[in-house]
Write a protein that holds these residues in place. Structure first.
Motif, PDB file in Angstrom:
ATOM      1  N   GLY A 181       0.776   5.939  -1.164  1.00  0.00           N
ATOM      2  CA  GLY A 181       0.246   6.754  -1.721  1.00  0.00           C
ATOM      3  C   GLY A 181      -0.176   7.763  -0.287  1.00  0.00           C
ATOM      4  O   GLY A 181       1.210   7.914   0.375  1.00  0.00           O
TER       5      GLY A 181
ATOM      6  N   ARG B  51       9.518   4.229   1.074  1.00  0.00           N
ATOM      7  CA  ARG B  51       9.147   3.152   0.757  1.00  0.00           C
ATOM      8  C   ARG B  51       9.712   2.182   2.202  1.00  0.00           C
ATOM      9  O   ARG B  51      10.565   1.848   1.804  1.00  0.00           O
ATOM     10  CB  ARG B  51       8.630   2.390  -0.470  1.00  0.00           C
ATOM     11  CG  ARG B  51       7.539   1.682  -0.698  1.00  0.00           C
ATOM     12  CD  ARG B  51       7.807   1.814  -2.116  1.00  0.00           C
ATOM     13  NE  ARG B  51       7.208   0.453  -2.875  1.00  0.00           N
ATOM     14  CZ  ARG B  51       7.757  -0.138  -3.799  1.00  0.00           C
ATOM     15  NH1 ARG B  51       8.177   0.959  -4.546  1.00  0.00           N
ATOM     16  NH2 ARG B  51       7.648  -1.224  -4.623  1.00  0.00           N
TER      17      ARG B  51
ATOM     18  N   ARG C  23       2.870  11.336   5.463  1.00  0.00           N
ATOM     19  CA  ARG C  23       3.504  11.926   4.344  1.00  0.00           C
ATOM     20  C   ARG C  23       4.060  10.432   3.925  1.00  0.00           C
ATOM     21  O   ARG C  23       5.294  10.487   2.916  1.00  0.00           O
ATOM     22  CB  ARG C  23       4.940  11.416   6.180  1.00  0.00           C
ATOM     23  CG  ARG C  23       4.850  11.610   7.255  1.00  0.00           C
ATOM     24  CD  ARG C  23       5.639  11.635   8.265  1.00  0.00           C
ATOM     25  NE  ARG C  23       7.114  11.113   7.871  1.00  0.00           N
ATOM     26  CZ  ARG C  23       8.088  10.596   8.350  1.00  0.00           C
ATOM     27  NH1 ARG C  23       7.617   9.732   9.629  1.00  0.00           N
ATOM     28  NH2 ARG C  23       9.386  10.252   8.180  1.00  0.00           N
ATOM     29  N   ASN C  24       3.067  10.436   3.608  1.00  0.00           N
ATOM     30  CA  ASN C  24       3.164  10.249   2.064  1.00  0.00           C
ATOM     31  C   ASN C  24       4.063   8.462   1.867  1.00  0.00           C
ATOM     32  O   ASN C  24       5.305   8.631   1.227  1.00  0.00           O
ATOM     33  CB  ASN C  24       3.822  10.466   0.586  1.00  0.00           C
ATOM     34  CG  ASN C  24       2.407  10.812  -0.010  1.00  0.00           C
ATOM     35  OD1 ASN C  24       1.863  10.461  -0.547  1.00  0.00           O
ATOM     36  ND2 ASN C  24       2.333  12.445   0.351  1.00  0.00           N
ATOM     37  N   ILE C  25       4.452   7.442   3.239  1.00  0.00           N
ATOM     38  CA  ILE C  25       4.905   6.415   3.011  1.00  0.00           C
ATOM     39  C   ILE C  25       4.074   5.247   3.109  1.00  0.00           C
ATOM     40  O   ILE C  25       3.890   4.970   3.658  1.00  0.00           O
ATOM     41  CB  ILE C  25       5.748   6.668   4.987  1.00  0.00           C
ATOM     42  CG1 ILE C  25       6.286   7.929   5.131  1.00  0.00           C
ATOM     43  CG2 ILE C  25       6.115   5.206   4.680  1.00  0.00           C
ATOM     44  CD1 ILE C  25       7.044   7.467   6.615  1.00  0.00           C
ATOM     45  N   GLY C  26       4.791   4.513   2.005  1.00  0.00           N
ATOM     46  CA  GLY C  26       4.208   3.871   1.587  1.00  0.00           C
ATOM     47  C   GLY C  26       4.845   2.194   2.066  1.00  0.00           C
ATOM     48  O   GLY C  26       5.924   2.411   2.253  1.00  0.00           O
TER      49      GLY C  26
ATOM     50  N   PRO D 167       9.677  11.727   3.821  1.00  0.00           N
ATOM     51  CA  PRO D 167       8.611  11.701   3.153  1.00  0.00           C
ATOM     52  C   PRO D 167       8.257  11.189   2.044  1.00  0.00           C
ATOM     53  O   PRO D 167       9.639  11.366   0.761  1.00  0.00           O
ATOM     54  CB  PRO D 167       8.026  13.324   3.570  1.00  0.00           C
ATOM     55  CG  PRO D 167       8.918  13.462   4.339  1.00  0.00           C
ATOM     56  CD  PRO D 167       9.726  12.473   4.849  1.00  0.00           C
ATOM     57  N   GLY D 168       7.515  10.206   1.531  1.00  0.00           N
ATOM     58  CA  GLY D 168       7.713  10.026  -0.221  1.00  0.00           C
ATOM     59  C   GLY D 168       8.284   7.690   0.267  1.00  0.00           C
ATOM     60  O   GLY D 168       8.882   7.906  -0.500  1.00  0.00           O
TER      61      GLY D 168
ATOM     62  N   MET E 262       1.554   7.792   8.542  1.00  0.00           N
ATOM     63  CA  MET E 262       1.634   7.363   6.774  1.00  0.00           C
ATOM     64  C   MET E 262       1.386   8.020   5.645  1.00  0.00           C
ATOM     65  O   MET E 262       2.149   8.567   4.467  1.00  0.00           O
ATOM     66  CB  MET E 262       1.163   5.906   6.587  1.00  0.00           C
ATOM     67  CG  MET E 262       1.749   5.062   7.785  1.00  0.00           C
ATOM     68  SD  MET E 262       3.341   4.016   7.474  1.00  0.00           S
ATOM     69  CE  MET E 262       3.371   2.689   6.159  1.00  0.00           C
TER      70      MET E 262
ATOM     71  N   ILE F  14       1.176  -1.268   0.232  1.00  0.00           N
ATOM     72  CA  ILE F  14      -0.474  -0.092  -0.347  1.00  0.00           C
ATOM     73  C   ILE F  14       0.877   1.349   0.259  1.00  0.00           C
ATOM     74  O   ILE F  14       2.097   0.866   0.923  1.00  0.00           O
ATOM     75  CB  ILE F  14      -0.733  -0.065   1.355  1.00  0.00           C
ATOM     76  CG1 ILE F  14      -1.634   1.313   1.549  1.00  0.00           C
ATOM     77  CG2 ILE F  14      -0.106   0.292   2.551  1.00  0.00           C
ATOM     78  CD1 ILE F  14      -3.306   1.008   1.889  1.00  0.00           C
TER      79      ILE F  14
END
Lengths: 348, 348
Positions: A293, B267, B287-290, B264-265, B284, A291
């Motif tokens: 986004g 994965r 901070r746009n953590i996948g 941020p961003g 998540m 997941i």
């Protein structure tokens, strides 16, 4: 000038407020041409997160630059500009990584900045824009009236749909299911098809939204929800489920539906602000479902999406099914709250 | 033959059991050369998920094929074979998607199959291997003794580290932090460097594990844990955190540390079986953590990793710091339980 103020749950008004002035030399003053109401505006409107005191609201707008500070070099008075739903400097390391939403110089419209200075909301007549060079994107020429709605979607809803698609890994040939038939979900359908998705299922029970989903390129519509809906998606995608799931709601139910609709090894892109949404980690682990986004860095995508919008190859503004003058902003909220409108545009 | 049986928490024995026989014509009989103890074996051993009755255990082994069913065509008696920690047909749609762990014909060693037929565990002298063509990978020639440990890691721990790295999106030039200094975490360091990561931080407090992490290519070691450790990682990676975080533990604390360490961003690739690990979705999202990963489809990666192992360009078997004859299996468990060994190998 007049600006929209949320006084209390369901008490939203267009109030007379002070005209914004340039404060920092990186500011610009923009006269709003059009703004709109976001699904996320409905949360405080409905009293889920009620404001402690009257607050400015609105974070999506386009307009004409009136004046700029001495430090602004790429934007000039007279420019037609698109403002993303968060401002950012577009130069720091995080902006260069494409996460403008985490810019240390950034912030959101209608809320005080890190130094405590108030920011204008987007649903008003004039907005002081911080970090104007970084934040605003000017169109190459003045757009005609019919183009304004499409450009306005670049503030938030179209890039947010695009972010869902990218976060889920959608590329040419992908099979995709979109959970959520609000403006973001419908924009996600459009974004996935624009990226070349081969097969997109839109999950929607409402005829008007199904119609728009198809207009935006959806190949199939599934009206069932929850387990039954996910079972149908699974069946339609080789009996195993979708490679890419775009979760565009943010509730517990929608997240469960998204997880159920993904095939083992599939990936969910989520852009619906999580409201009590949880992830069942052991299920995700066992099925290898990823997941990604979050809050969409709209600014990162505007330059990429703008040419297709200007060329008319995509028509994201068709998501607006209600256009009202700004002084009827309360009707715009009511229509979305009662789901008689998908998304309300406000013209100044 | 003799096989390891877990009778009760911390009561593990090498028992005399019936020799396995070919049942299906897709089966093979493999005489085990070496097996090992997995961190996940410690959960039932410690009584976290105590067995209701004595159970066979072990899911990592290499050996020599003794006989094959009439339907087996790619594996022949005399072959030296690597068995991934789950068996699979390697032909179905999900296997073709690389998620052999979700194969409808698949299953796990030591547990009954979908038809209720018992499977042997890997920590024994002989194993009946279902779906032999799909499951087993034969080496091109008979390996010498020194190569056995390295090949054995292809059953689980090295592909699991590789899976974490892939799920986190590690490629050439990546910056990476690995949370967890167990055998999987150390293997994840090796896997990330093999994929060309430019900078890998291993988080470890233990000198022996720090040493092995460096031997596996770690560029830096951070001994602090939790918030302090994450703050140090953030500082070391441009003040914003790691692009790629490999979470190789599965506890609440390790997952929090992973989320805090990501920029941020960024994965997270996670391969530690989640035990009360939860994801703070609003954090998540903001901070746009996948996050991606899960139970590693080891079978999908063996062909890719095998040549480097055989060439000696990677030495994943160095993760074994204790080698015992099979009849001392109980000592192998005890050493890992007490953390006096990183990973125990059992030779037959």
């Amino acid at each position: 000038m007049r600006a929209t103020v949320l006084h209390a749950p369901r008490d939203i008004r267009l109030d007379e407020v002070a005209d914004p002035q340039l404060v920092h030399d990186t500011d610009a003053i923009v006269r709003v041409v059009a703004s709109c109401v976001c699904g996320s505006d409905l949360w405080p409107y409905r009293g889920i997160h009620p404001p402690a005191h009257p607050v400015r609201i609105g974070h999506e707008f386009v307009g004409i630059v009136e004046s700029v500070g001495a430090g602004v070099s790429t934007i000039a008075p007279g420019d037609f500009v698109i403002a993303p739903f968060m401002y950012a400097d577009n130069t720091c390391l995080l902006c260069r990584h494409g996460v403008h939403t985490s810019c240390p110089q950034g912030g959101i419209w209608g809320r005080p900045d890190r130094q405590g200075l108030d920011n204008d909301g987007g649903q008003g007549e004039i907005v002081r824009v911080p970090q104007a060079d970084g934040t605003l994107v000017a169109t190459p020429t003045q757009p005609d009236q019919a183009m304004v709605a499409h450009l306005l979607t670049l503030s938030d809803v179209f890039p947010t749909g695009h972010h869902a698609a990218l976060a889920a890994g959608v590329t040419a040939g992908s099979n995709v299911v979109v959970v959520g038939d609000g403006a973001v979900g419908l924009s996600a359908v459009l974004a996935a098809k624009r990226l070349g998705a081969a097969s997109v299922i839109a999950m929607s029970r409402h005829e008007d939204r199904q119609r728009l989903a198809k207009q935006f390129g959806a190949d199939h519509v599934v009206a069932e929800r929850g387990k039954a809906g996910a079972a149908q998606v699974k069946e339609m995608f080789d009996g195993i489920g979708a490679d890419h799931v775009l979760e565009c709601v943010g509730t517990k139910e929608s997240m469960e539906q998204a997880i159920r609709s993904a095939r083992p090894g599939g990936r969910i892109g989520y852009v619906g602000i999580p409201h009590e949404a949880v992830i069942d980690l052991p299920t995700m682990f066992g099925r290898n479902i990823g997941i990604g986004g979050g809050v969409a860095p709209a600014r990162a995508y505007i330059e990429e999406l703008l040419p297709d919008v200007l060329a008319g190859t995509v028509r994201p503004g068709d998501v607006f099914d209600l256009t009202l003058p700004l002084d009827r902003v309360a009707d715009g909220y009511r229509a979305m709250d009662e789901r008689t409108a998908i998304k309300s545009m406000l013209t100044v």
